[in-house]
Design a protein around this motif. Structure first.
Motif, short mmCIF file in Angstrom:
data_model
loop_
_atom_site.label_atom_id
_atom_site.label_comp_id
_atom_site.label_asym_id
_atom_site.label_seq_id
_atom_site.Cartn_x
_atom_site.Cartn_y
_atom_site.Cartn_z
N UNK A 72 -24.37 20.58 24.88
CA UNK A 72 -23.70 19.65 23.98
C UNK A 72 -23.79 18.23 24.50
N UNK A 73 -23.13 17.32 23.79
CA UNK A 73 -23.13 15.91 24.17
C UNK A 73 -21.93 15.59 25.04
N UNK A 74 -22.08 14.57 25.88
CA UNK A 74 -21.02 14.16 26.80
C UNK A 74 -20.87 12.65 26.75
N UNK A 75 -19.64 12.17 26.68
CA UNK A 75 -19.38 10.75 26.80
C UNK A 75 -18.68 10.47 28.12
N UNK A 76 -19.17 9.47 28.83
CA UNK A 76 -18.52 8.98 30.05
C UNK A 76 -17.86 7.67 29.69
N UNK A 77 -16.54 7.63 29.78
CA UNK A 77 -15.78 6.45 29.37
C UNK A 77 -15.11 5.79 30.59
N UNK A 78 -14.46 4.66 30.31
CA UNK A 78 -13.69 3.94 31.34
C UNK A 78 -14.57 3.54 32.52
N UNK A 79 -15.77 3.06 32.22
CA UNK A 79 -16.68 2.52 33.23
C UNK A 79 -16.36 1.03 33.39
N UNK A 80 -16.02 0.62 34.60
CA UNK A 80 -15.65 -0.79 34.82
C UNK A 80 -16.81 -1.71 34.49
N UNK A 81 -17.99 -1.39 35.01
CA UNK A 81 -19.18 -2.18 34.73
C UNK A 81 -20.39 -1.27 34.66
N UNK A 82 -21.06 -1.25 33.52
CA UNK A 82 -22.23 -0.42 33.32
C UNK A 82 -23.48 -1.29 33.40
N UNK A 83 -24.36 -0.98 34.34
CA UNK A 83 -25.64 -1.68 34.46
C UNK A 83 -26.66 -0.93 33.60
N UNK A 84 -27.15 -1.58 32.56
CA UNK A 84 -28.14 -0.95 31.67
C UNK A 84 -29.57 -1.34 32.00
N UNK A 85 -29.75 -2.48 32.67
CA UNK A 85 -31.07 -3.06 32.95
C UNK A 85 -31.81 -3.45 31.68
N UNK A 86 -31.08 -3.78 30.64
CA UNK A 86 -31.70 -4.28 29.41
C UNK A 86 -30.91 -5.50 28.92
N UNK A 87 -31.56 -6.67 28.84
CA UNK A 87 -30.86 -7.86 28.36
C UNK A 87 -30.45 -7.79 26.90
N UNK A 88 -30.90 -6.75 26.20
CA UNK A 88 -30.48 -6.58 24.80
C UNK A 88 -29.04 -6.10 24.68
N UNK A 89 -28.44 -5.73 25.80
CA UNK A 89 -27.08 -5.19 25.78
C UNK A 89 -26.17 -6.04 26.66
N UNK A 90 -24.89 -5.89 26.42
CA UNK A 90 -23.88 -6.49 27.29
C UNK A 90 -23.96 -7.99 27.39
N UNK A 91 -24.01 -8.48 28.64
CA UNK A 91 -23.93 -9.92 28.87
C UNK A 91 -25.25 -10.64 28.67
N UNK A 92 -26.31 -9.92 28.30
CA UNK A 92 -27.60 -10.56 28.04
C UNK A 92 -28.39 -10.91 29.28
N UNK A 93 -27.87 -10.58 30.47
CA UNK A 93 -28.60 -10.82 31.71
C UNK A 93 -29.67 -9.75 31.90
N UNK A 94 -30.45 -9.88 32.97
CA UNK A 94 -31.47 -8.87 33.24
C UNK A 94 -30.85 -7.51 33.49
N UNK A 95 -29.59 -7.49 33.95
CA UNK A 95 -28.90 -6.22 34.17
C UNK A 95 -28.26 -5.67 32.91
N UNK A 96 -28.13 -6.48 31.86
CA UNK A 96 -27.49 -6.01 30.63
C UNK A 96 -26.14 -5.38 30.92
N UNK A 97 -25.29 -6.09 31.63
CA UNK A 97 -24.02 -5.55 32.11
C UNK A 97 -23.00 -5.46 30.99
N UNK A 98 -22.43 -4.26 30.81
CA UNK A 98 -21.37 -4.03 29.82
C UNK A 98 -20.07 -3.72 30.57
N UNK A 99 -19.03 -4.48 30.27
CA UNK A 99 -17.72 -4.24 30.88
C UNK A 99 -16.93 -3.24 30.05
N UNK A 100 -16.06 -2.48 30.74
CA UNK A 100 -15.24 -1.45 30.07
C UNK A 100 -16.12 -0.63 29.13
#
Length: 402
Positions: free
Chosen positions: A14-42
């Motif tokens: 099945x599918x799993x969601x991981x929540x309550x992540x303080x800072x998620x590094x996506x490595x895509x500037x298309x997400x989050x703060x738009x930096x090279x790390x694509x950092x998403x808070x909470x």
């Protein structure tokens, strides 16, 4: 900071969601703060099978079959260690001790490991390999490349690659590590062996071909012949380049479209320009400089020129006996001019680029769900708290493995 699993199954059913992540590094500037790390808070990550299915803010996470609370920890992509030498026997403690007392490293030290590796059984070699793979996994490495190069006979090189290929797809034929003692009087004959019978035996078990292009190992003409022969057998080039001195390795790597030029310590302006203008990744291996008290590679120079940089451990028993990517990140930040963000990107997305992989090294929909939890609210702690075992949980292909 600890995770709470609200259902019993987080092993890929099945599918799993991981929540309550303080800072998620996506490595895509298309997400989050738009930096090279694509950092998403909470943040939250949804995993379906072995892949990432969704990323975003925790409050917007869709319903899933399973739920995991990250407890305010940071989550990063699993490390991609794109350069290691893990099929070997013995160690070189005495050599290291002597070097730390003032004797410099030379390529000749490899011969000690060659003798021990040739004498070891297949079972001993595999046990050693799995020991260090487990060690690396505990520290967040979810993808690794490893090489032959400590057998240097047809039989020993082929068995090293067979053993390695049971544990990773990223296997490199490095028959051209050094000229072994039994061919010391006729290096041309050894090059003929590496490009002939040995290559024929090894190519079915490998994806890559590598050569140590260095004084005391193989010169530019020999390296070109070896890499060209490998390409004709379907193996893609990698190069040990410019580690101990200036030389032709980097230029040769770029010319042959090698995926990676590794070490890159002694570079001319032309070498830097070549790396910046081509697809070849500059893979830096700070564990080697740490363990040999050698000059540090200048990562800042490469990054400012626009080159793609990877960080890897070079785990081997002679010149860099560490399996810790977090340690290498700390060294790169402290001594090589990298920022914490750049070092983490290079140890994840950079490593993926050095392996020409697009399915690892980032956490965006469609990528493999390879990730590590840190007992810290931010990825910056990897450099901020050197030597501390911050990786508290590791998931690979959508399954918790540590």
């Amino acid at each position: 900071m600890s995770s709470t699993v609200t259902t019993a199954d987080t092993t890929g059913t099945g599918s799993t969601v991981i929540t309550n992540i303080a800072g998620l590094v996506t490595n895509s500037p298309s997400f989050g703060d738009g930096s090279s790390l694509g950092l998403i808070q909470d943040a939250a990550v949804v995993i379906d099978g072995d892949r990432v299915a969704w990323i975003g803010e925790s409050s917007k996470a869709p319903a899933t079959d399973n739920r995991v609370d990250a407890g305010g920890r940071a989550v990063i992509p699993g490390f991609v260690d794109s350069h290691s030498h893990l099929v070997f026997a013995g160690d070189r403690t005495q050599e290291f001790n002597a070097r730390m007392s003032g004797r410099s490293y030379t390529a000749g030290g490899i011969r000690t490991t060659v003798a021990a590796t040739r004498a070891a059984s297949d079972a001993d070699l595999e046990a050693n390999l799995t020991r260090y793979l487990d060690e690396a996994l505990r520290q967040g490495t979810t993808t690794f490349e490893t090489k032959s190069g400590y057998g240097l006979t047809v039989e020993d090189e082929a068995r090293a690659l067979r053993i390695a290929s049971a544990h990773t797809d990223e296997v490199t034929y490095l028959g051209a590590h050094i000229v072994p003692p039994d061919h010391a009087d006729d290096p041309a004959a050894y090059v003929a062996l590496v490009t002939g019978e040995m290559l024929d035996a090894c190519a079915p078990h490998a994806r890559w071909i590598d050569v140590f292009c260095e004084k005391g190992a193989f010169d530019g003409d020999q390296a070109r012949a070896i890499l060209t022969a490998g390409r004709a057998k379907g193996l893609h080039p990698r190069v040990h380049a410019n580690q101990l001195s200036y030389g032709p390795g980097v230029q040769l790597a770029v010319e042959l479209d090698a995926a990676s030029a590794d070490h890159c310590t002694h570079l001319t302006d032309a070498d830097v320009d070549a790396l910046a203008s081509g697809r070849t990744v500059a893979t830096l291996l700070p564990g080697a400089e740490f363990s040999t008290r050698a000059e540090w590679p200048n990562a800042r120079r490469l990054l400012d020129a626009g080159a793609t940089v990877a960080l890897s451990t070079d785990c081997n028993p002679g010149s860099s006996f560490t399996s810790s990517v977090p340690f290498c990140i700390a060294l790169a930040v402290r001594d090589m001019g990298m920022t914490p963000d750049e070092a983490l990107w290079s140890a994840t997305a950079g490593g993926a680029a050095a392996l020409r992989r697009e399915d690892i090294g980032h956490l965006t929909p469609g990528a493999y769900a390879d990730l590590a939890f840190l007992d810290a609210p931010s990825h910056v702690h990897l450099a901020y708290r050197p030597g501390v075992p911050l990786v508290s949980e590791v998931w690979r292909r959508g399954r918790r493995v540590r």
